[in-house]
Design an enzyme around this catalytic site. Structure first.
Site, PDB file in Angstrom:
ATOM      1  N   TRP A 197     -16.058 -18.587   9.285  1.00 12.27           N
ATOM      2  CA  TRP A 197     -17.351 -17.905   9.455  1.00 12.27           C
ATOM      3  C   TRP A 197     -17.197 -16.606  10.262  1.00 12.27           C
ATOM      4  CZ3 TRP A 197     -15.731 -22.600  11.129  1.00 12.27           C
ATOM      5  CH2 TRP A 197     -15.442 -22.720  12.490  1.00 12.27           C
ATOM      6  N   LYS A 198     -16.194 -16.544  11.110  1.00 15.36           N
ATOM      7  CA  LYS A 198     -16.039 -15.348  11.950  1.00 15.36           C
ATOM      8  C   LYS A 198     -15.642 -14.131  11.114  1.00 15.36           C
ATOM      9  CE  LYS A 198     -15.380 -17.586  16.370  1.00 15.36           C
ATOM     10  NZ  LYS A 198     -14.811 -17.475  17.722  1.00 15.36           N
ATOM     11  N   HIS A 217       0.810  -1.212   0.000  1.00 17.18           N
ATOM     12  CA  HIS A 217       0.000   0.000   0.000  1.00 17.18           C
ATOM     13  C   HIS A 217       0.853   1.278   0.000  1.00 17.18           C
ATOM     14  CE1 HIS A 217      -2.987  -3.009   0.960  1.00 17.18           C
ATOM     15  NE2 HIS A 217      -3.900  -2.162   0.560  1.00 17.18           N
ATOM     16  N   ASP A 277      -3.947  -3.647  12.382  1.00 15.90           N
ATOM     17  CA  ASP A 277      -4.383  -3.178  11.060  1.00 15.90           C
ATOM     18  C   ASP A 277      -4.621  -4.443  10.249  1.00 15.90           C
ATOM     19  OD1 ASP A 277      -4.771  -2.101   8.564  1.00 15.90           O
ATOM     20  OD2 ASP A 277      -2.757  -1.265   8.355  1.00 15.90           O
ATOM     21  N   MET A 278      -5.846  -4.924  10.270  1.00 15.70           N
ATOM     22  CA  MET A 278      -6.086  -6.219   9.627  1.00 15.70           C
ATOM     23  C   MET A 278      -7.286  -6.175   8.691  1.00 15.70           C
ATOM     24  SD  MET A 278      -7.723  -8.659  12.600  1.00 15.70           S
ATOM     25  CE  MET A 278      -9.289  -8.207  13.384  1.00 15.70           C
TER      26      MET A 278
END
Lengths: 334, 334
Positions: free
Chosen positions: B225-226, B44, B173-174
């Site tokens: 799923w989370k 980025h 930061d994910m």
């Protein structure tokens, strides 16, 4: 076996009153535990009653304590939970954050020195049903190794986000480990394997054998390093924003699961910045959109977060709430 | 190759000015991109310059647009980004949320109709370095299937939490997928496999073969799923709290990655509720505590979130910032 909602709630209430909770607090806690089981979250509904009472007996929960205000500044307030019942403390703080949000659009309440709030989703649903968006979390004692480590040093901290929607609020209620210890136990007792690897065995090999993970205590953070980092942040932000303590100190005081922990309640009044129709439309559109995807092999439907509750609640309302015979007997004997 | 920070920043600035950014905006964007590469987040930093310019050429980013206030209520404000540069829009809103937090303890700014903010951590670090806690996220176009589905319907929405600390802020930061498409590409080009399964192949089999996932576009949400549910909530809450749009509509307008997206900036002034010494102590203690765990097999150290940056920054400061020869040549040719 199955027990009707009102019967289950009345039984919980009897127990809570017997062990010293006021009639008002007993009613609230009984309702929340029964609602939790009714929504299919058995682990934090009926299954937690006996443990809660054991904590009361040990003096880890002070049934007479009320939250007391320690600080207030603008749209933030900090309360000391005084080790009172986690459910009534957390509901009190949710209500306080709602009051603040009505005035300022957003409100944050930090609650320190409290006890287990049981199902985190309770507070998200409560706020959403009143029309508010919420972001909440709790820190806890450590039960999960940090990424790169082999011993528990991180709490399995639940993180909750909710938004008002019809027919059911949108609700995320997730802990930081991929599977809970409860899920490991249930899977092991059923003689099954986990759907995906859920931790490392004592030799550091990733495994889907629940017993091997219970033995090693090396439960896997969801998303490996991601869940580990997220758990760390929830721990420190919980402590910072409530002027409270994190896992290192919660572990030290040793008052059981979540004894002395910190909880954060951020409430936002979405209608202060958007119209109700837009809010409903956003969620409706997103729910419909994900269902336009073709299904993955073996999957029967795509759920949006919160929608899973509806089916469990409907079945439990119709047939009575599912409860393990042994758990019910244990509660009756209290 | 390696390029010193000031040289890299000056080159980015030249390009931004050439394509119409004001001197002030060009300086800010150049600095942020160079800092991003310096921190080791190459994907980025330098690697996004050419794509940003292509968006400007297509009219997807309006270099002259400024954010305009649409609504304000108490501690909340909503801005329209008017498709201006994502970095300057997001920094403006972070500053606005900081101003509000100074007054009310907490501030929320919703930013709609903006463009790619590049590295999400930029805004967390910026606020933390000024002493503020922050929670931010952006919604995006969809690039990840919902759990149970086989086609992209969810944004890979980054979620950022940061807190002030010495020597480096605590920073999460994910994004919501376990691996980024960038990571899949890099791994494939290196002829390697992913450390853990990162998605499903076109037959629905979980795989660590990056090429098979790039082909199927069935990238795995972190925690299965989370991460899927978390991505959904960030999408709708982004849209609701900025009076903006979610992935379903971002996909429809088709203005590239994040074109028209919504971002949320929640800023809290922690010293309004706790003393600085306590805040420092909480983070120091948590960082030390996780390192008291024995190491997992094959691991050399346990990092707390944000600490990983320090080593990359030090090396890039000493030797010049690492950049791919082709990426640098492409920027020089702009």
């Amino acid at each position: 076996m199955r027990i009707p909602f009102e019967e289950m709630k009345a039984e919980f209430e009897r127990v809570f009153i017997k062990y010293g909770l006021s009639k008002e607090k007993a009613e609230i806690c009984a309702r929340v535990h029964a609602q939790t089981s009714r929504d299919g979250v058995y682990s934090h509904g009926a299954n937690r009653i006996a443990r809660f009472i054991s904590y009361v007996k040990k003096g880890w929960v002070d049934v007479n304590a009320e939250p007391t205000k320690e600080k207030e500044f603008g749209a933030i307030a900090v309360y000391n939970g005084n080790l009172g019942p986690g459910i009534t403390n957390a509901l009190f703080c949710t209500d306080r954050a709602i009051e603040i949000a009505k005035k300022y659009g957003i409100g944050l309440v930090g609650l320190k020195n409290t006890t287990h709030w049981m199902r985190g989703g309770t507070y998200g649903l409560y706020a959403a049903q009143k029309g508010f968006v919420s972001i909440s979390w709790t820190n806890t004692e450590s039960s999960m190794p940090p990424w790169g480590g082999a011993e528990p040093r991180l709490g399995n901290n639940p993180f909750v986000m909710a938004a008002p929607a019809e027919p059911e609020p949108a609700l995320l209620d997730m802990a930081m480990s991929l599977y809970s210890y409860g899920k490991l136990q249930v899977t092991r007792l059923a003689g099954k394997k986990l759907p995906f690897p859920g931790g490392f065995d004592k030799n550091g090999i990733l495994t889907n054998d629940p017993g091997a993970i219970e033995e090693s205590m090396r439960i896997l953070p969801m998303g490996y390093w991601k869940g580990s980092s997220f758990a760390f942040m929830l721990d420190i932000l919980g402590a910072i924003l409530s002027d409270g303590i994190g896992a290192a100190d919660i572990d030290k005081i040793g008052k059981g699961s979540c004894g002395g922990c910190s909880q954060i309640f951020i409430i936002i009044d979405p209608e202060k910045i958007s119209v109700k129709d837009h809010i409903n439309e956003v969620i409706k559109k997103a729910r419909e959109y994900i269902k336009t995807s073709s299904l993955a092999q073996g999957d029967k439907e795509i759920h949006s977060p919160g929608e899973g509750i509806t089916a469990a609640r409907k079945e439990n309302d119709e047939k009575g709430i599912l409860i393990d015979d042994g758990v019910w007997a244990e509660i009756k004997a209290l």
